[in-house]
Write an enzyme that holds these catalytic residues in place. Sequence first.
Site, mmCIF file in Angstrom:
data_model
loop_
_atom_site.group_PDB
_atom_site.id
_atom_site.type_symbol
_atom_site.label_atom_id
_atom_site.label_comp_id
_atom_site.label_asym_id
_atom_site.label_seq_id
_atom_site.Cartn_x
_atom_site.Cartn_y
_atom_site.Cartn_z
ATOM 1 N N SER A 154 -2.568 22.788 21.129
ATOM 2 C CA SER A 154 -2.955 24.195 21.249
ATOM 3 C C SER A 154 -4.441 24.348 21.546
ATOM 4 O O SER A 154 -4.923 23.884 22.566
ATOM 5 C CB SER A 154 -2.544 24.942 19.973
ATOM 6 O OG SER A 154 -2.665 26.328 20.118
ATOM 7 N N ASP A 177 -5.287 29.948 25.206
ATOM 8 C CA ASP A 177 -5.702 28.668 24.662
ATOM 9 C C ASP A 177 -4.965 27.563 25.411
ATOM 10 O O ASP A 177 -4.294 27.825 26.410
ATOM 11 C CB ASP A 177 -5.449 28.610 23.154
ATOM 12 C CG ASP A 177 -3.983 28.844 22.794
ATOM 13 O OD1 ASP A 177 -3.234 29.322 23.664
ATOM 14 O OD2 ASP A 177 -3.593 28.553 21.653
ATOM 15 N N ASP A 235 -2.315 25.745 25.080
ATOM 16 C CA ASP A 235 -0.869 25.775 25.346
ATOM 17 C C ASP A 235 -0.371 27.178 25.639
ATOM 18 O O ASP A 235 0.827 27.401 25.785
ATOM 19 C CB ASP A 235 -0.082 25.153 24.195
ATOM 20 C CG ASP A 235 -0.095 26.002 22.934
ATOM 21 O OD1 ASP A 235 -1.051 26.780 22.751
ATOM 22 O OD2 ASP A 235 0.835 25.869 22.119
ATOM 23 N N ASP A 270 -0.045 29.946 23.938
ATOM 24 C CA ASP A 270 0.792 30.734 23.031
ATOM 25 C C ASP A 270 0.008 31.888 22.424
ATOM 26 O O ASP A 270 0.537 32.635 21.608
ATOM 27 C CB ASP A 270 1.418 29.858 21.939
ATOM 28 C CG ASP A 270 0.407 29.300 20.948
ATOM 29 O OD1 ASP A 270 -0.811 29.365 21.224
ATOM 30 O OD2 ASP A 270 0.833 28.788 19.892
#
Length: 452
Positions: A104, A246, A248, A250
């Site tokens: 992340s 960010d 990833d 999410d």
Amino acid sequence: MGRLFGTDGVRGVANADLTAELALGLSVAAAHVLAEAGTFAGHRPTAVVGRDPRASGEFLEAAVVAGLASAGVDVLRVGVLPTPAVAYLTGSLGADIGVMLSASHNAMPDNGVKFFARGGHKLADELEDRIETVYEQHRTGEPWSRPTGAGVGRVTDYTEGFDRYVAHLIGVLPNRLDGLKVVLDEAHGAAARVSPEAFARAGAEVVTIGADPDGLNINDGCGSTHLELLRAAVVEHGADLGIAHDGDADRCLAVDAAGEEVDGDQILAVLALAMRDAGQLRKDTVVGTVMSNLGFKLAMEREGIRLVQTAVGDRYVLESMKAEGFALGGEQSGHVIVLDHATTGDGTLTGLMLAARVAATGRSLAELAGVMQRLPQVLINVPDVDKTRVNTSSELATAVVEAERELGENGRVLLRQSGTEPLVRVMVEAADIEQARAVAGRLADVVKSALG
């Protein structure tokens, strides 16, 4: 062995904490656990595996794919895609398991393994615990039961995942983005291709930064944890707004036309009103956490919308939403969940919906976000104290009551134990920053003396 799974999968420094051996072993264990739970009953099991672009994802992906295939699971390898894309594809393709390799917003040396159950939902705690137990049993010598011949899994590169996910994003938008100019900061991460493509297909004029991942530069001075470049780019290009993800993707934070940050609470406020107006905000309720700014709660109350607050973590937000049937929830950090369209936080979807509200209303993002006024917030960490007594100390309880009396309705106090360290977090919100600092400082001193 300490618990491997945290609130968001297994994470650590790649090739030190999170090794290829661990990734492979966890994948085999996950396949065995889901098989014994009946997930694979009556059919040949399938997994979706994706990753973010950090360099270690390449060998960790190979390990996960090998583990799953060796356990008899067919693997659809989707390559570099956001975490919410892997969750979506797991559900839409009818896969039995999804695996995302990402840390992340963490720095490049870290990586992580996150598992999704059928439907694209995060695994239940009890399944994660069982995976750890099975992994440890076999790590210490008990042999695996391995398929042979036609029973081994097959591996396929599923190249249609990108277009399928982008089409899903466009398909759930309430309106197009024609006429909007948007700057996207992709954190050199998993959404570097997806997000610009989705915004462009939706009609926006797109400027991208942080969209050249090389495996080493993910989250490096860019993305949702470093908004400086996005602020400058929005002003430089005369854009209507900016969106930051960010590594990833999410999560999503935003910047208005003047370069001012619009945080997760403000994004939730804008989307809550949009969904209410469209009749989509079930039970006129939005879910936040105990760290949601008091200004958000007050704004929602003025609009007749209830705020339900959970423990910190998008996992707990999602649990509340699923249990009570709520449609919208999220965190100040930018994890926003729109449960009708996603099973986890989806930064690209959030950004698209925010931009769609700007386009539909003809109002600026600053004006829309102005529905709530963020109260100044001060957070002090008090280390080396007996955190277990934070709720039982009479001295501390008296100090909290006095602080709340001083702050009145336009402020609040929150004391939280750290989940991993011997410290207590003191959070104070007040009408002005100086009052917040003063009250927080006094409470921190009491925490130190009463619990030290």
